[in-house]
Design a protein around this motif. Structure first.
Motif, mmCIF file in Angstrom:
data_model
loop_
_atom_site.group_PDB
_atom_site.id
_atom_site.type_symbol
_atom_site.label_atom_id
_atom_site.label_comp_id
_atom_site.label_asym_id
_atom_site.label_seq_id
_atom_site.Cartn_x
_atom_site.Cartn_y
_atom_site.Cartn_z
ATOM 1 N N LEU A 60 0.863 -1.175 0.000
ATOM 2 C CA LEU A 60 0.000 0.000 0.000
ATOM 3 C C LEU A 60 0.903 1.229 0.000
ATOM 4 O O LEU A 60 1.729 1.391 0.903
ATOM 5 C CB LEU A 60 -0.896 0.004 1.238
ATOM 6 N N PRO A 61 0.775 2.109 -1.008
ATOM 7 C CA PRO A 61 1.649 3.277 -1.030
ATOM 8 C C PRO A 61 1.349 4.220 0.138
ATOM 9 O O PRO A 61 0.210 4.326 0.573
ATOM 10 C CB PRO A 61 1.333 3.937 -2.372
ATOM 11 N N ALA A 62 2.393 4.880 0.618
ATOM 12 C CA ALA A 62 2.243 5.828 1.734
ATOM 13 C C ALA A 62 3.280 6.932 1.601
ATOM 14 O O ALA A 62 4.360 6.721 1.061
ATOM 15 C CB ALA A 62 2.417 5.107 3.070
ATOM 16 N N ALA A 63 2.909 8.093 2.101
ATOM 17 C CA ALA A 63 3.811 9.245 2.185
ATOM 18 C C ALA A 63 3.152 10.255 3.115
ATOM 19 O O ALA A 63 1.997 10.080 3.511
ATOM 20 C CB ALA A 63 4.052 9.857 0.803
ATOM 21 N N ALA A 64 3.871 11.318 3.453
ATOM 22 C CA ALA A 64 3.306 12.349 4.327
ATOM 23 C C ALA A 64 2.002 12.886 3.742
ATOM 24 O O ALA A 64 1.021 13.084 4.444
ATOM 25 C CB ALA A 64 4.313 13.469 4.532
ATOM 26 N N VAL A 65 1.987 13.109 2.431
ATOM 27 C CA VAL A 65 0.769 13.414 1.689
ATOM 28 C C VAL A 65 0.507 12.168 0.844
ATOM 29 O O VAL A 65 1.396 11.718 0.116
ATOM 30 C CB VAL A 65 0.947 14.652 0.785
ATOM 31 N N ALA A 66 -0.687 11.607 0.964
ATOM 32 C CA ALA A 66 -0.983 10.337 0.279
ATOM 33 C C ALA A 66 -0.612 10.397 -1.199
ATOM 34 O O ALA A 66 -1.043 11.300 -1.915
ATOM 35 C CB ALA A 66 -2.452 9.989 0.445
ATOM 36 N N PRO A 67 0.194 9.440 -1.676
ATOM 37 C CA PRO A 67 0.579 9.397 -3.090
ATOM 38 C C PRO A 67 -0.542 8.822 -3.955
ATOM 39 O O PRO A 67 -1.615 8.482 -3.445
ATOM 40 C CB PRO A 67 1.798 8.470 -3.083
ATOM 41 N N ALA A 68 -0.286 8.690 -5.238
ATOM 42 C CA ALA A 68 -1.264 8.123 -6.158
ATOM 43 C C ALA A 68 -1.689 6.742 -5.673
ATOM 44 O O ALA A 68 -0.870 5.954 -5.193
ATOM 45 C CB ALA A 68 -0.677 8.038 -7.557
#
Length: 115
Positions: A60-68
């Protein structure tokens, strides 16, 4: 239920798990499989379990601001008609050096027509 039998897809993305200034890796969540089941109710004559082409394991992709978002399940054309229940198996990778805390993440799911 699209009514057109073109199939459907489920996509997801997330924010990084955080606790104060502490974070888990952006690759922490992995879907390891899914069990789809057709759920039939009165009046649904043409229900069918979905057939998906999505392979697992899937991060599941994750980042400080949700990625695509990425596709985490799909129903091929003429499958997944009527009610459907999806039970996902997932794992959360927590490094041994992770600080104790209450971690949270926001997950966003998108359901759309078409496989």
């Amino acid at each position: 239920q699209t009514g057109t039998f073109v199939g459907w897809n489920l996509s997801a993305t997330s924010t990084t798990f955080t606790s104060g200034g502490n974070t888990l890796p952006t690759t922490a969540t992995t879907f390891t499989g899914v069990t789809p089941t057709a759920v039939t109710t009165a009046g649904e004559a043409r229900c069918s379990a979905p057939t998906s082409s999505v392979g697992y394991p899937l991060t599941l992709p994750a980042a400080a601001v949700a990625p695509a978002a990425v596709k985490i399940f799909n129903a091929a054309a003429n499958t997944g008609r009527g009610g459907t229940q999806l039970v996902f198996n997932a794992s959360l990778g927590i490094p041994a050096s992770t600080r104790v805390g209450s971690y949270s993440s926001t997950w966003t799911f998108t359901l759309a027509t078409g496989p």
